[in-house]
Design a protein around this motif. Structure first.
Motif, PDB file in Angstrom:
ATOM      1  N   GLU A  34      86.634   6.231 -40.000  1.00 28.60           N
ATOM      2  CA  GLU A  34      87.978   6.194 -39.432  1.00 28.60           C
ATOM      3  C   GLU A  34      88.402   7.563 -38.910  1.00 28.60           C
ATOM      4  OE1 GLU A  34      92.610   5.491 -40.485  1.00 28.60           O
ATOM      5  OE2 GLU A  34      91.174   4.102 -41.354  1.00 28.60           O
ATOM      6  N   ALA A  35      88.075   8.617 -39.629  1.00 28.19           N
ATOM      7  CA  ALA A  35      88.439   9.963 -39.164  1.00 28.19           C
ATOM      8  C   ALA A  35      87.765  10.285 -37.840  1.00 28.19           C
ATOM      9  CB  ALA A  35      88.065  11.007 -40.221  1.00 28.19           C
ATOM     10  N   PHE A  36      86.647   9.623 -37.566  1.00 28.17           N
ATOM     11  CA  PHE A  36      85.913   9.841 -36.327  1.00 28.17           C
ATOM     12  C   PHE A  36      86.344   8.901 -35.217  1.00 28.17           C
ATOM     13  CE2 PHE A  36      82.125  12.500 -35.647  1.00 28.17           C
ATOM     14  CZ  PHE A  36      81.978  12.306 -34.285  1.00 28.17           C
ATOM     15  N   THR A  37      87.178   7.896 -35.522  1.00 27.30           N
ATOM     16  CA  THR A  37      87.471   6.864 -34.533  1.00 27.30           C
ATOM     17  C   THR A  37      88.953   6.699 -34.216  1.00 27.30           C
ATOM     18  OG1 THR A  37      87.543   5.130 -36.228  1.00 27.30           O
ATOM     19  CG2 THR A  37      85.406   5.581 -35.193  1.00 27.30           C
ATOM     20  N   ARG A  38      89.793   7.499 -34.803  1.00 32.51           N
ATOM     21  CA  ARG A  38      91.233   7.424 -34.531  1.00 32.51           C
ATOM     22  C   ARG A  38      91.686   8.752 -33.945  1.00 32.51           C
ATOM     23  NH1 ARG A  38      94.337   3.024 -37.035  1.00 32.51           N
ATOM     24  NH2 ARG A  38      92.703   1.572 -37.616  1.00 32.51           N
ATOM     25  N   VAL A  39      92.377   8.708 -32.834  1.00 34.53           N
ATOM     26  CA  VAL A  39      92.772   9.935 -32.146  1.00 34.53           C
ATOM     27  C   VAL A  39      93.675  10.800 -33.024  1.00 34.53           C
ATOM     28  CG1 VAL A  39      94.779   9.026 -30.898  1.00 34.53           C
ATOM     29  CG2 VAL A  39      93.409  10.876 -29.905  1.00 34.53           C
ATOM     30  N   ARG A  40      94.498  10.194 -33.852  1.00 40.93           N
ATOM     31  CA  ARG A  40      95.390  10.995 -34.705  1.00 40.93           C
ATOM     32  C   ARG A  40      94.603  11.838 -35.694  1.00 40.93           C
ATOM     33  NH1 ARG A  40      96.166   5.859 -37.051  1.00 40.93           N
ATOM     34  NH2 ARG A  40      95.473   5.829 -39.206  1.00 40.93           N
ATOM     35  N   HIS A  41      93.390  11.399 -36.029  1.00 30.51           N
ATOM     36  CA  HIS A  41      92.520  12.205 -36.894  1.00 30.51           C
ATOM     37  C   HIS A  41      91.679  13.172 -36.065  1.00 30.51           C
ATOM     38  CE1 HIS A  41      93.677   9.846 -40.319  1.00 30.51           C
ATOM     39  NE2 HIS A  41      93.119   8.742 -39.852  1.00 30.51           N
ATOM     40  N   ILE A  93      77.954   4.714 -34.171  1.00 31.32           N
ATOM     41  CA  ILE A  93      78.656   4.866 -32.903  1.00 31.32           C
ATOM     42  C   ILE A  93      77.652   5.459 -31.919  1.00 31.32           C
ATOM     43  CG2 ILE A  93      80.502   6.047 -31.642  1.00 31.32           C
ATOM     44  CD1 ILE A  93      81.961   6.345 -34.360  1.00 31.32           C
ATOM     45  N   ALA A  94      77.549   4.861 -30.735  1.00 34.67           N
ATOM     46  CA  ALA A  94      76.745   5.439 -29.663  1.00 34.67           C
ATOM     47  C   ALA A  94      77.701   5.775 -28.527  1.00 34.67           C
ATOM     48  CB  ALA A  94      75.671   4.462 -29.190  1.00 34.67           C
ATOM     49  N   VAL A 156      86.093  19.200 -44.079  1.00 30.35           N
ATOM     50  CA  VAL A 156      87.300  19.843 -44.610  1.00 30.35           C
ATOM     51  C   VAL A 156      88.509  18.943 -44.397  1.00 30.35           C
ATOM     52  CG1 VAL A 156      88.892  21.790 -44.271  1.00 30.35           C
ATOM     53  CG2 VAL A 156      86.418  22.200 -44.412  1.00 30.35           C
ATOM     54  N   TYR A 157      88.623  18.369 -43.221  1.00 33.26           N
ATOM     55  CA  TYR A 157      89.753  17.501 -42.911  1.00 33.26           C
ATOM     56  C   TYR A 157      89.777  16.276 -43.822  1.00 33.26           C
ATOM     57  CZ  TYR A 157      92.827  14.313 -40.419  1.00 33.26           C
ATOM     58  OH  TYR A 157      93.828  13.426 -40.113  1.00 33.26           O
ATOM     59  N   VAL A 158      88.630  15.613 -43.982  1.00 29.59           N
ATOM     60  CA  VAL A 158      88.566  14.422 -44.839  1.00 29.59           C
ATOM     61  C   VAL A 158      88.875  14.806 -46.287  1.00 29.59           C
ATOM     62  CG1 VAL A 158      87.019  12.641 -45.750  1.00 29.59           C
ATOM     63  CG2 VAL A 158      87.059  13.118 -43.308  1.00 29.59           C
ATOM     64  N   ALA A 159      88.392  15.963 -46.734  1.00 32.94           N
ATOM     65  CA  ALA A 159      88.687  16.415 -48.103  1.00 32.94           C
ATOM     66  C   ALA A 159      90.189  16.610 -48.290  1.00 32.94           C
ATOM     67  CB  ALA A 159      87.936  17.708 -48.405  1.00 32.94           C
ATOM     68  N   GLU A 160      90.858  17.191 -47.297  1.00 36.72           N
ATOM     69  CA  GLU A 160      92.312  17.371 -47.379  1.00 36.72           C
ATOM     70  C   GLU A 160      93.018  16.029 -47.465  1.00 36.72           C
ATOM     71  OE1 GLU A 160      93.231  19.652 -43.891  1.00 36.72           O
ATOM     72  OE2 GLU A 160      92.451  21.524 -44.761  1.00 36.72           O
TER      73      GLU A 160
END
Length: 185
Positions: A34-41, A93-94, A156-160
Motif C-alpha cells: 500500500e505504501a508503494f501504491t497510494r500517492v499519499r504515501h 507490480i510491473a 523508514v516511512y513504513v516504520a514511522e
C-alpha cells in the motif's frame, strides 16, 4: 560480460542490462504494498535522499500512469512518468518508467513483495533497453545508490507509520488520487 552457468550457456542474458536491488522492510507486505501504491504515501518517501516529489497525476491501475517531478537537492527538476503494466496485490507490480509517456529510453521494472514472517522482502528488478543505457543510469544518475536510498526511505516511512499505529487501509482521506491535493498542473 554476462554470467555463465556451469553448462557454458548464459545464465542471465539480460544481466548486463539490469539492476537488482532488494531490502527487507519491518512490516507485513500488505502495508508495504500500500505504501508503494497510494500517492499519499509515495509523495512522503519516494526518491533518493534529499529529493522531493510533486505528483501531477496518479492513477494506480493497469494502463494508468503516475506523472511526477522529482526535485533534486541542487534544485534540478527531473520530469518522470510511470505507466503501470501489471498489478497483482500485494505480490507484484510491473511498470515502465521514463521521462515521458513515449520516452524511447524508458526502462522496465518489476517489484515483488515477498512475505518474510512479519516483514517483507521487496525486490526491485530494473531492465534497460541496452547495456549503455544501464551504464549511463548507474554512472551519471547513480541508479544503484538512488534505488537503495529510495527503499531505505520506504523502510523508514513504513516504520514511522507502524509505530504510530496508523491504519493503512482505513486512513484514506477520500480525496481523488488522480488529482491529489497540492498537485501542480
Amino acid at each position: 560480460m554476462a554470467t555463465t552457468s556451469s553448462g557454458g550457456e548464459a545464465a542471465h542474458p539480460t544481466a548486463d542490462r539490469e539492476i537488482v536491488i532488494s531490502r527487507v522492510i519491518g512490516a507485513p507486505r500488505e502495508l508495504v504494498f500500500e505504501a508503494f501504491t497510494r500517492v499519499r504515501h509515495l509523495s512522503r518517501w519516494w526518491g533518493p535522499e534529499g529529493f522531493t516529489t510533486t505528483t501531477r497525476a496518479f492513477e494506480f491501475r493497469v494502463g494508468g500512469a503516475w506523472d511526477f517531478v522529482m526535485h533534486g537537492p541542487d534544485g534540478t527538476d527531473y520530469q518522470e512518468w510511470i505507466t503501470w503494466r501489471e498489478i497483482v496485490p500485494p505480490e507484484r507490480i510491473a511498470l515502465l518508467h521514463g521521462e515521458s509517456r513515449d520516452d524511447p529510453n524508458a526502462f522496465e521494472s518489476v517489484l515483488t513483495f515477498e512475505p518474510a514472517g512479519e516483514r517483507t522482502r521487496i525486490v526491485m528488478r530494473t531492465l534497460f533497453r541496452s547495456r549503455e543505457l544501464r551504464d549511463e543510469a548507474v554512472e551519471k544518475y547513480h541508479a544503484i545508490e538512488g534505488g537503495e536510498q529510495t527503499l531505505r526511505n520506504l523502510a523508514v516511512y513504513v516504520a514511522e507509520l507502524t509505530e504510530s499505529d496508523v491504519d493503512f487501509a482505513g486512513s484514506d482521506t477520500g480525496r481523488d488520487e488522480t488529482n491529489p491535493k497540492g498537485a501542480e498542473s
